[in-house]
Design an enzyme around this catalytic site. Sequence first.
Site, mmCIF file in Angstrom:
data_model
loop_
_atom_site.group_PDB
_atom_site.id
_atom_site.type_symbol
_atom_site.label_atom_id
_atom_site.label_comp_id
_atom_site.label_asym_id
_atom_site.label_seq_id
_atom_site.Cartn_x
_atom_site.Cartn_y
_atom_site.Cartn_z
ATOM 1 N N HIS A 1 0.873 -1.165 0.000
ATOM 2 C CA HIS A 1 0.000 0.000 0.000
ATOM 3 C C HIS A 1 0.912 1.218 0.000
ATOM 4 O O HIS A 1 1.716 1.389 0.910
ATOM 5 C CB HIS A 1 -0.902 0.007 1.236
ATOM 6 N N CYS A 2 0.827 2.032 -1.018
ATOM 7 C CA CYS A 2 1.734 3.166 -1.136
ATOM 8 C C CYS A 2 1.047 4.451 -0.678
ATOM 9 O O CYS A 2 0.122 4.913 -1.342
ATOM 10 C CB CYS A 2 2.189 3.319 -2.583
#
Lengths: 145, 432
Positions: B212-213
């Site tokens: 998850h960026c």
Amino acid sequence: MAETHSLQDIRQQASVAAKVFIQRDYTNGTMCQFQTKFPSELESRIDKQQFEETLRMLNNLYAEAEKLGGQSYVEGCLACLTAYTIFLCMETHYEKVLKKIAKYIQEQNDKIYAPRGLLLTDPIERGLRVVEITIFEDRSTGSGR
Amino acid sequence: QYFLLVNQFSIQAATVPKIPAALNRGLMDPGMTECQYSQISTVASSPMESQLGKKIPKRKWQTFPGRNKFYCNGRIMMGRQTGVFYLTLVLIVVTSGLFFAFDCPFLAYSLSPAIPAIGAFLFLFVMGMLLRASFSDPGVLPRATPDEAAHLEYGINSPGSGGCRSPPRTQEVVINGQTVKLKYCFTCKIFRPPRASHCSLCDNCVERFDHHCPWVGNCVGKRNYRYFYLFILSLSFLTIFIFAFVITHIVLRSNQTGFLSALKDSPLLNHSDTVLEVVVCFFSMWSIVGLSGFHTYLIGSNQTTNEDIKGLWSSKRGKGNYNPYSYSSVITNCCAALCGPLPPSLIDRRGFIQPDTPQTLCFGNSLVSLRADCDEADDLLFFFFLLHPSLLPVSLASWPFSHDSCLPLCVPHSRSCSHLSTPSALVLESSL
């Protein structure tokens, strides 16, 4: 012996007896393939050969959609060069095959499954997780209250 | 049976002090008896719709169970915390803006006009890739329909048992010679496909989950990995480009007029801008170039960040341990990741919710799909469930129980309804 129903009849009048779920087959990796094992609940309704033929055709279509080959590379590179704006006007190869699959399922339902009181649900409506087969109650045996 | 149902409900309703308006309208509608009596229709126009009046058909994104934000009527999908994404946008736009405003005129004049042109192309490409990575569906797997979940819960291999047994937590499957464990996701009620993982921030199972960026404000998964990679790759080029040409600018100017006076003569605004550009580019360069290098390695070996961190396919785990998803050559891996076919979104955000399919709008639909073959006792159970104040949703889209608590109501009819779990047990289950 089951009465023959048309697809419209099924949808409007019959009631659901059970649902069978054909799970994904991951033995070849993450490609979308479904298990071709014949479920026991359908034994009384449909021919094993016919069922396996439908599933095999579906598996082939999905394999075609995800195939890595010249066409998909060309499409990918072209899309990258245009910063993916090309997909605003053009459909991806995958989407084209999905339409083919939808048509195939519709056709199979009309010709083979609906007359036997069964209904195939397009796997895309279930997130490509399962092929859902709805088994409708046989009006000739009757189980309503 | 249906008449009995309605009578029971009216008894229940009299004893319970408060019922939310929406629920009340749906259940107490006098027309309900007629539509409950009629058999299930898979045709979209059900009598209930017209009798309830102007019911605006809802799009699926409005009742999406994950913690995502949707914009532009479902066309844009992002993760929950978008603050860092705006920071990314600001950093890129401001730095590039300063470059184009203050360095480009000089460079175009003294070196070549191709420099701002290339810069502009790089900037637009970076922005395009960033927006694509942030706004697209990473490959979210839709949650199981109640029928599927029930099918798994009651045992795949024993359809006749009717026993309420929780599904096995893992399933083993052999992929290209390697044994891979598929885990059961309690939130999504599915066995996760290989390489999929559940993102706790977005509360979704994502296919080929990478990470998850927060910079991109979204998960990076199967569908947007190539955009993410192209974003960081082009951003590294852009940062190096800007850094190099800002330094060139200073060097050229100092050659012309002497270094210190180059800094002094230019107005204060110019000076601080140059410093800002150099600082931002210098510090981000290392991390972004490093990240690009890391992801290039991941693409070449066909692994996800998730798999690499866990060391799933490393030879240290065992002699016969290899990556079953990797193709024969590095080039094929790269082509597959970047130029492979783009899979479609599985969640159909902009589709309309069909009134007959059991989806998240369970409370409205479950009455229509409630079967005549349930026992009386189970009808009472259902109503207790429905009317228990703690289970009544404030807003269906955000209440975590609204989806799961309907589960026993949409169970296929071949199974006895008396095997439904008690309300408390179900509440516990849905909180997992």
